[in-house]
Design a protein around this motif. Structure first.
Motif, PDB file in Angstrom:
ATOM      1  N   THR A 107      99.968  36.970  23.354  1.00 21.12           N
ATOM      2  CA  THR A 107      98.708  37.682  23.541  1.00 21.12           C
ATOM      3  C   THR A 107      98.501  37.909  25.034  1.00 21.12           C
ATOM      4  OG1 THR A 107      97.831  36.579  21.599  1.00 21.12           O
ATOM      5  CG2 THR A 107      96.240  37.680  23.020  1.00 21.12           C
ATOM      6  N   ALA A 108      98.228  39.164  25.423  1.00 21.34           N
ATOM      7  CA  ALA A 108      97.968  39.492  26.826  1.00 21.34           C
ATOM      8  C   ALA A 108      96.502  39.185  27.140  1.00 21.34           C
ATOM      9  CB  ALA A 108      98.258  40.973  27.064  1.00 21.34           C
ATOM     10  N   PRO A 109      96.181  39.078  28.442  1.00 24.66           N
ATOM     11  CA  PRO A 109      94.791  38.771  28.812  1.00 24.66           C
ATOM     12  C   PRO A 109      93.783  39.781  28.248  1.00 24.66           C
ATOM     13  CG  PRO A 109      96.240  38.586  30.712  1.00 24.66           C
ATOM     14  CD  PRO A 109      97.076  39.120  29.596  1.00 24.66           C
ATOM     15  N   ASP A 110      94.197  41.025  28.047  1.00 29.64           N
ATOM     16  CA  ASP A 110      93.245  42.008  27.506  1.00 29.64           C
ATOM     17  C   ASP A 110      93.142  41.944  25.980  1.00 29.64           C
ATOM     18  OD1 ASP A 110      95.529  43.209  26.551  1.00 29.64           O
ATOM     19  OD2 ASP A 110      95.339  45.056  27.699  1.00 29.64           O
TER      20      ASP A 110
ATOM     21  N   THR B 218      95.555  42.313  23.752  1.00 25.45           N
ATOM     22  CA  THR B 218      96.673  42.951  23.056  1.00 25.45           C
ATOM     23  C   THR B 218      97.655  41.860  22.611  1.00 25.45           C
ATOM     24  OG1 THR B 218      96.437  44.850  24.512  1.00 25.45           O
ATOM     25  CG2 THR B 218      98.486  44.700  23.275  1.00 25.45           C
ATOM     26  N   ARG B 219      98.065  41.938  21.356  1.00 23.21           N
ATOM     27  CA  ARG B 219      98.951  40.887  20.842  1.00 23.21           C
ATOM     28  C   ARG B 219     100.236  41.507  20.324  1.00 23.21           C
ATOM     29  NH1 ARG B 219      96.702  36.178  16.782  1.00 23.21           N
ATOM     30  NH2 ARG B 219      98.708  35.205  16.311  1.00 23.21           N
ATOM     31  N   LYS B 220     101.346  40.912  20.651  1.00 22.04           N
ATOM     32  CA  LYS B 220     102.634  41.483  20.245  1.00 22.04           C
ATOM     33  C   LYS B 220     103.477  40.453  19.517  1.00 22.04           C
ATOM     34  CE  LYS B 220     106.310  42.085  22.949  1.00 22.04           C
ATOM     35  NZ  LYS B 220     107.300  42.673  23.866  1.00 22.04           N
ATOM     36  N   TRP B 221     104.005  40.880  18.371  1.00 18.10           N
ATOM     37  CA  TRP B 221     104.941  40.030  17.626  1.00 18.10           C
ATOM     38  C   TRP B 221     106.329  40.641  17.709  1.00 18.10           C
ATOM     39  CZ3 TRP B 221     100.171  41.480  15.776  1.00 18.10           C
ATOM     40  CH2 TRP B 221      99.274  40.450  15.473  1.00 18.10           C
ATOM     41  N   LEU B 222     107.299  39.768  17.878  1.00 16.90           N
ATOM     42  CA  LEU B 222     108.689  40.198  17.762  1.00 16.90           C
ATOM     43  C   LEU B 222     109.191  39.608  16.451  1.00 16.90           C
ATOM     44  CD1 LEU B 222     111.000  41.605  19.277  1.00 16.90           C
ATOM     45  CD2 LEU B 222     111.536  39.410  20.330  1.00 16.90           C
TER      46      LEU B 222
ATOM     47  N   GLU C  55     109.329  45.308  17.102  1.00 17.08           N
ATOM     48  CA  GLU C  55     108.057  44.905  17.678  1.00 17.08           C
ATOM     49  C   GLU C  55     106.885  45.517  16.937  1.00 17.08           C
ATOM     50  OE1 GLU C  55     109.009  44.392  22.338  1.00 17.08           O
ATOM     51  OE2 GLU C  55     109.350  46.355  21.494  1.00 17.08           O
ATOM     52  N   THR C  56     105.821  44.735  16.879  1.00 18.20           N
ATOM     53  CA  THR C  56     104.561  45.172  16.280  1.00 18.20           C
ATOM     54  C   THR C  56     103.463  44.807  17.272  1.00 18.20           C
ATOM     55  OG1 THR C  56     105.436  44.574  14.128  1.00 18.20           O
ATOM     56  CG2 THR C  56     103.064  44.909  14.264  1.00 18.20           C
ATOM     57  N   VAL C  57     102.553  45.723  17.522  1.00 14.02           N
ATOM     58  CA  VAL C  57     101.520  45.460  18.528  1.00 14.02           C
ATOM     59  C   VAL C  57     100.134  45.663  17.942  1.00 14.02           C
ATOM     60  CG1 VAL C  57     100.617  46.158  20.778  1.00 14.02           C
ATOM     61  CG2 VAL C  57     103.069  46.211  20.375  1.00 14.02           C
ATOM     62  N   TYR C  58      99.234  44.729  18.250  1.00 12.38           N
ATOM     63  CA  TYR C  58      97.840  44.831  17.816  1.00 12.38           C
ATOM     64  C   TYR C  58      96.962  45.098  19.042  1.00 12.38           C
ATOM     65  CZ  TYR C  58      93.300  43.427  15.928  1.00 12.38           C
ATOM     66  OH  TYR C  58      91.986  43.393  15.543  1.00 12.38           O
ATOM     67  N   ILE C  59      96.143  46.128  18.940  1.00 16.55           N
ATOM     68  CA  ILE C  59      95.283  46.500  20.062  1.00 16.55           C
ATOM     69  C   ILE C  59      93.826  46.437  19.606  1.00 16.55           C
ATOM     70  CG2 ILE C  59      94.758  48.332  21.748  1.00 16.55           C
ATOM     71  CD1 ILE C  59      97.697  49.367  20.693  1.00 16.55           C
ATOM     72  N   PRO C  60      93.124  45.365  19.997  1.00 19.10           N
ATOM     73  CA  PRO C  60      91.737  45.242  19.567  1.00 19.10           C
ATOM     74  C   PRO C  60      90.808  46.054  20.466  1.00 19.10           C
ATOM     75  CG  PRO C  60      92.404  43.270  20.770  1.00 19.10           C
ATOM     76  CD  PRO C  60      93.574  44.217  20.808  1.00 19.10           C
TER      77      PRO C  60
ATOM     78  N   ARG D 115      97.941  49.344  28.067  1.00 23.99           N
ATOM     79  CA  ARG D 115      97.415  48.012  27.787  1.00 23.99           C
ATOM     80  C   ARG D 115      98.544  47.036  27.528  1.00 23.99           C
ATOM     81  NH1 ARG D 115      92.124  47.791  24.244  1.00 23.99           N
ATOM     82  NH2 ARG D 115      92.938  45.683  24.250  1.00 23.99           N
ATOM     83  N   GLY D 116      98.235  45.778  27.759  1.00 24.56           N
ATOM     84  CA  GLY D 116      99.216  44.747  27.445  1.00 24.56           C
ATOM     85  C   GLY D 116     100.507  44.926  28.222  1.00 24.56           C
TER      86      GLY D 116
END
Ligand code: SAH
Ligand code: SF4
Length: 365
Positions: free
Chosen positions: A72-75, A77-81, A91-96, A334-335
């Motif tokens: 999870t990045a400070p902003d 954004t969360r990334k799964w490998l 890769e899958t990325v979640y951007i809240p 982001r991220g």
């Protein structure tokens, strides 16, 4: 090899139930357990009789791809490998954001279309992802995010929007992508609105027409150039499906699309496609098509041969489009610190590949 129930949409599960001598309503129960509850263990499916659970365990599995890393990045954004076997990672990325949570999903390992500025394209094509691997990205994200999600965020669930903007060209993995879209939209599974599920394509015209008939969702088209001469260079598939034909396909798509515009993506490459003259040419090109623009600052990677346009060039370009009445957004990067800016995945191909190999090796002990 056992049957993986994550490979089936409602229709597929109904067929599977018929094969093992079960009624169609069992398919609905299974869909809800697997996708709504995120359950992978038949024994936890409490409203199924023990005999049926045993029958299911003997005939099938529920097997998502394995998570290799989760950052999870400070902003936020969360990334799964995720591992998809043979040392391959996707890769899958979640951007809240305040009012929505967007998940960026991959559809292939690598990509055959070799766009000049794309690091996935540089890797070449490895293979199509299965339905289980595509929907498995949403399955994991939903499960992981639900654990920490509070509806204080002003929405009911963590993932409200999907963009097929990760690795790969979704429309060259058509059947598996459409089956995955069915699950995203199914009320017994993820229940997302068609307007909030976006397929991004580099412009595979016949597949755009099929998508319109089979499963019309929101459409983003990677344009990246105002004329064929430049687009031929940047997006080689343009030599097969040139801009005029692509725009005609966009118009056909709009007749059945859930939204009344096409989103054009335009990567901003310094000195290549970011001049004022090119902005004006673009305005002329799309003047008959209801559309919005999404300008994506180029995400550099080693030996790409391109540079990101300056912030000034991006805003001047945006102003020309806006003054012509085209709604234009500039994608926030982001991220960045976890190389997770959506649509710009696989920032460091070699490093990443090595990392994937290493973590797979570590996971295997
Ligand atoms: N194959 C599909 C979807 C995946 S790419 C497509 O091409 O549309 C998602 C978006 O990211 C596309 O618009 C793509 O052109 C863009 N993109 C690829 N590489 C990029 C990079 N290095 N920097 C910025 N955008 C990039
Ligand atoms: Fe493939 Fe899209 Fe990358 Fe082009 S931009 S190489 S179509 S993933």
């Amino acid at each position: 090899m056992s049957i993986n129930l994550l490979d089936f949409d409602a229709k597929g599960l109904t067929g599977f139930c018929a094969e093992i001598g079960e009624k169609p309503f069992r398919a609905r129960q299974l869909l809800r357990w697997i996708h709504r509850a995120g359950e992978a263990d038949f024994d936890a499916m409490s409203d199924l009789a023990k005999g049926l659970r045993e029958k299911l365990s003997a005939a099938a599995v529920i097997e998502p791809p394995k998570v290799i890393s989760d950052h999870t990045a400070p902003d936020g954004t969360r990334k799964w490998l995720l591992s998809v076997g043979a040392g391959n990672g996707i890769e899958t990325v979640y951007i809240p954001e305040k009012s929505r949570g967007t998940l960026c999903i991959s559809s292939q390992v690598g990509c055959a279309l070799a766009c000049a500025f794309c690091s996935t394209g540089r890797q070449g094509f490895n293979r199509n992802l299965t339905v289980a691997e595509i929907i498995g990205q949403l399955w994991w994200a939903n499960k992981a995010l639900t654990e920490t999600f509070t509806s204080e965020a002003g929405r009911e669930r963590p993932v409200t929007n999907i963009v097929m903007m990760g690795m790969g060209e979704p429309l060259t993995n058509f059947e598996n992508v459409v089956t995955s879209l069915d699950l995203m939209l199914d009320d017994n599974a993820y229940g997302l609105s068609r307007r909030r599920v976006t397929v991004s394509t580099s412009g595979i015209i016949p597949a755009m027409d099929r998508l319109r008939e089979r499963c019309p969702v929101a459409l983003a088209v990677s344009l990246h150039a105002p004329n064929d001469a430049l687009r031929d260079q940047l997006v080689p598939i343009n030599r097969k499906y040139p801009i005029r034909e692509l725009l005609a396909a966009c118009e056909r798509y709009l007749q059945s699309a859930p939204r009344d515009f096409i989103t054009f993506e335009y990567v901003m490459l310094d000195g290549v496609n970011d001049s004022m003259a090119q902005a004006h040419e673009l305005v002329q090109l799309v003047r008959d098509i209801p559309c919005k623009f999404n300008l994506i600052p180029f995400n550099p990677f080693p030996d790409s041969g391109f540079r990101r346009s300056s912030a000034n060039a991006v805003s001047r370009f945006r102003d020309v489009l806006m003054e012509a009445g085209l709604v234009t957004t500039v994608r926030k990067t982001r991220g960045d610190d976890i190389a997770a800016a959506c649509g710009q995945l696989a920032g460091k191909v070699l490093d990443k590949t090595r990392r994937v190999h290493r973590s797979i090796a570590e996971a295997a002990g």
